[in-house]
Structure formats: structure tokens, C-alpha cells
Design a protein around this motif. Structure first.
Motif, PDB file in Angstrom:
ATOM      1  N   GLU A 189      78.408  33.937  20.605  1.00 29.27           N
ATOM      2  CA  GLU A 189      79.452  34.359  19.667  1.00 29.27           C
ATOM      3  C   GLU A 189      80.286  35.501  20.242  1.00 29.27           C
ATOM      4  O   GLU A 189      81.507  35.510  20.126  1.00 29.27           O
TER       5      GLU A 189
ATOM      6  N   THR B 245      79.774  26.866  17.938  1.00 32.66           N
ATOM      7  CA  THR B 245      79.857  28.306  17.677  1.00 32.66           C
ATOM      8  C   THR B 245      81.179  28.655  17.008  1.00 32.66           C
ATOM      9  O   THR B 245      81.205  29.503  16.101  1.00 32.66           O
TER      10      THR B 245
ATOM     11  N   LYS C 102      80.812  27.959  13.387  1.00 31.88           N
ATOM     12  CA  LYS C 102      80.011  29.011  12.733  1.00 31.88           C
ATOM     13  C   LYS C 102      80.829  30.291  12.568  1.00 31.88           C
ATOM     14  O   LYS C 102      80.809  30.928  11.513  1.00 31.88           O
ATOM     15  N   LEU C 103      81.553  30.687  13.631  1.00 29.97           N
ATOM     16  CA  LEU C 103      82.382  31.896  13.549  1.00 29.97           C
ATOM     17  C   LEU C 103      83.440  31.754  12.456  1.00 29.97           C
ATOM     18  O   LEU C 103      83.728  32.715  11.736  1.00 29.97           O
ATOM     19  N   HIS C 104      83.991  30.555  12.317  1.00 28.11           N
ATOM     20  CA  HIS C 104      84.988  30.319  11.265  1.00 28.11           C
ATOM     21  C   HIS C 104      84.335  30.414   9.889  1.00 28.11           C
ATOM     22  O   HIS C 104      84.869  31.060   8.976  1.00 28.11           O
ATOM     23  N   ALA C 105      83.164  29.801   9.732  1.00 24.75           N
ATOM     24  CA  ALA C 105      82.449  29.860   8.448  1.00 24.75           C
ATOM     25  C   ALA C 105      82.098  31.297   8.082  1.00 24.75           C
ATOM     26  O   ALA C 105      82.103  31.661   6.892  1.00 24.75           O
ATOM     27  N   ASP C 106      81.834  32.128   9.070  1.00 24.89           N
ATOM     28  CA  ASP C 106      81.498  33.541   8.836  1.00 24.89           C
ATOM     29  C   ASP C 106      82.737  34.420   8.683  1.00 24.89           C
ATOM     30  O   ASP C 106      82.615  35.635   8.477  1.00 24.89           O
ATOM     31  N   GLY C 107      83.928  33.846   8.818  1.00 22.55           N
ATOM     32  CA  GLY C 107      85.173  34.599   8.664  1.00 22.55           C
ATOM     33  C   GLY C 107      85.533  35.459   9.864  1.00 22.55           C
ATOM     34  O   GLY C 107      86.401  36.321   9.770  1.00 22.55           O
ATOM     35  N   LEU C 108      84.895  35.214  11.013  1.00 20.70           N
ATOM     36  CA  LEU C 108      85.151  36.029  12.198  1.00 20.70           C
ATOM     37  C   LEU C 108      86.323  35.503  13.027  1.00 20.70           C
ATOM     38  O   LEU C 108      86.894  36.238  13.824  1.00 20.70           O
TER      39      LEU C 108
ATOM     40  N   LYS D  21      88.150  40.732  10.562  1.00 28.52           N
ATOM     41  CA  LYS D  21      86.690  40.887  10.431  1.00 28.52           C
ATOM     42  C   LYS D  21      86.019  40.666  11.791  1.00 28.52           C
ATOM     43  O   LYS D  21      85.069  41.370  12.152  1.00 28.52           O
TER      44      LYS D  21
ATOM     45  N   ALA E 163      83.763  43.279  13.985  1.00 29.93           N
ATOM     46  CA  ALA E 163      82.427  42.895  14.470  1.00 29.93           C
ATOM     47  C   ALA E 163      82.331  43.040  15.984  1.00 29.93           C
ATOM     48  O   ALA E 163      81.313  43.532  16.503  1.00 29.93           O
TER      49      ALA E 163
END
Length: 185
Positions: free
Chosen positions: A4, A43, A46-52, A74, A78
């Protein structure tokens, strides 16, 4: 470090599609942190789902829309926090080192051949890094911060490879000395 962080670092440098990020891993980041295209796409999801990260869909003729990813605010926070966090020194976990420790149980000429093979691989990687350095960073003193940080990581790779080659030479010479010793009568 997690994949990530490597992807967020890539996106902090420039937005890109999953394919473009994969290409950047192939050309540069991958020499220090590797990932398959499947790992990169998984990945990114996942990063998109976490708003990153966020993405913009771009239409393509006769092909599915492509997603151009950018690091979200965000994600920037991070990444900044991760960069500022302490990093533990890397622990040497190297199978070759364990094989050298087991040299008494080995066929020394075979072990020396394996060391020579490793040396050749590291020499090839050193030449590649030096070629990158020569072609991509001919005037390091004039680099902007973005290029300077890439150059400095590359210099770390050059020094690591040169050190590994020197160590291989030391081990090969020492083991050859043992092989060439005549036993005491």
C-alpha cells in the motif's frame, strides 16, 4: 513496509492507471519493492475502499473505461504519517548466509559456484542501476526534490549491490583458501 505504501508513494509522484503503476514498478520501484499486476490492482481496490485513493473513469474507444488513480487527502495524510513513523533496521534474512554457515556440511566447490552465481546476479543488477544513474540523473546536483529522492534511493541500491559483490568476493576467496589448503600430515 506494505505494498500500500509503495503504491501511495507512486501516486504521490503522479496519478496513474493500475497499468501505469505496474510499469513504474517494473522500471523503478520494483527494484526495491516488487509486486505483480494482480497485487497492484487488488491493493488499489482496497486503497479506494479505505478512501486513501480516488479515481476518475476515462472513456476509451472500443475498450472498457480506464481508471486514473490519485492519492486522496486522506491518503496524503496516511502517507505522511507512515513516512514520519520510525523504521526498524532491516534484519538480514538471507538463505545464502545460512548456506555459508553450513559450509562444513557442503561440497565447498559447489557452494563457491553458488556464490559466484549470486555475485554475477548482483553485478548485473549493479550495472543496471549504474545505467539508470548515468542516463536518468546525469547532473544530480541540479535535481528537484522529486527527482532527488528517486536518485537517492537508486544510490542506496548501487551501494548495496557494490557491498554485496565485495562480500561475495571476500567469502569466495576465504572458501577457496580452505579448498586449496593441503592437509597437515
Amino acid at each position: 513496509m506494505a505494498l500500500e505504501h509503495a503504491i501511495m508513494t507512486s501516486l504521490a509522484e503522479r496519478p496513474g492507471t493500475g497499468y501505469e503503476i505496474g510499469q513504474q514498478f517494473t522500471r523503478s520501484i520494483g527494484h526495491f519493492w516488487s509486486a505483480t499486476h494482480q497485487q497492484i490492482y487488488r491493493t488499489l481496490k482496497k486503497l479506494h475502499a479505505d478512501g486513501l485513493v480516488s479515481y476518475e473513469s476515462v472513456a476509451q474507444d472500443g475498450r472498457p473505461d480506464k481508471k486514473v488513480y490519485t492519492l486522496s487527502e486522506k491518503g496524503r495524510v496516511a502517507l505522511r504519517e507512515w513516512v514520519s513513523s520510525p523504521t526498524e533496521p532491516r534484519q538480514l534474512r538471507d538463505e545464502l548466509g545460512v548456506k555459508i554457515r553450513a559450509a562444513e556440511a557442503a561440497d565447498l566447490p559447489e557452494l563457491i559456484a553458488e556464490l559466484r552465481r549470486h555475485r554475477a546476479l548482483h553485478e548485473e543488477r549493479l550495472r543496471l542501476y549504474q545505467e539508470f544513474e548515468k542516463n536518468d540523473y546525469p547532473a544530480p546536483e541540479a535535481l528537484n526534490l522529486r527527482k532527488l529522492k528517486q536518485y537517492l534511493v537508486l544510490r542506496g541500491g548501487v551501494r548495496i549491490e557494490a557491498g554485496f559483490i565485495e562480500w561475495c568476493d571476500e567469502v569466495i576467496n576465504a572458501l577457496e583458501g580452505v579448498v586449496n589448503q593441503t592437509p597437515d600430515v
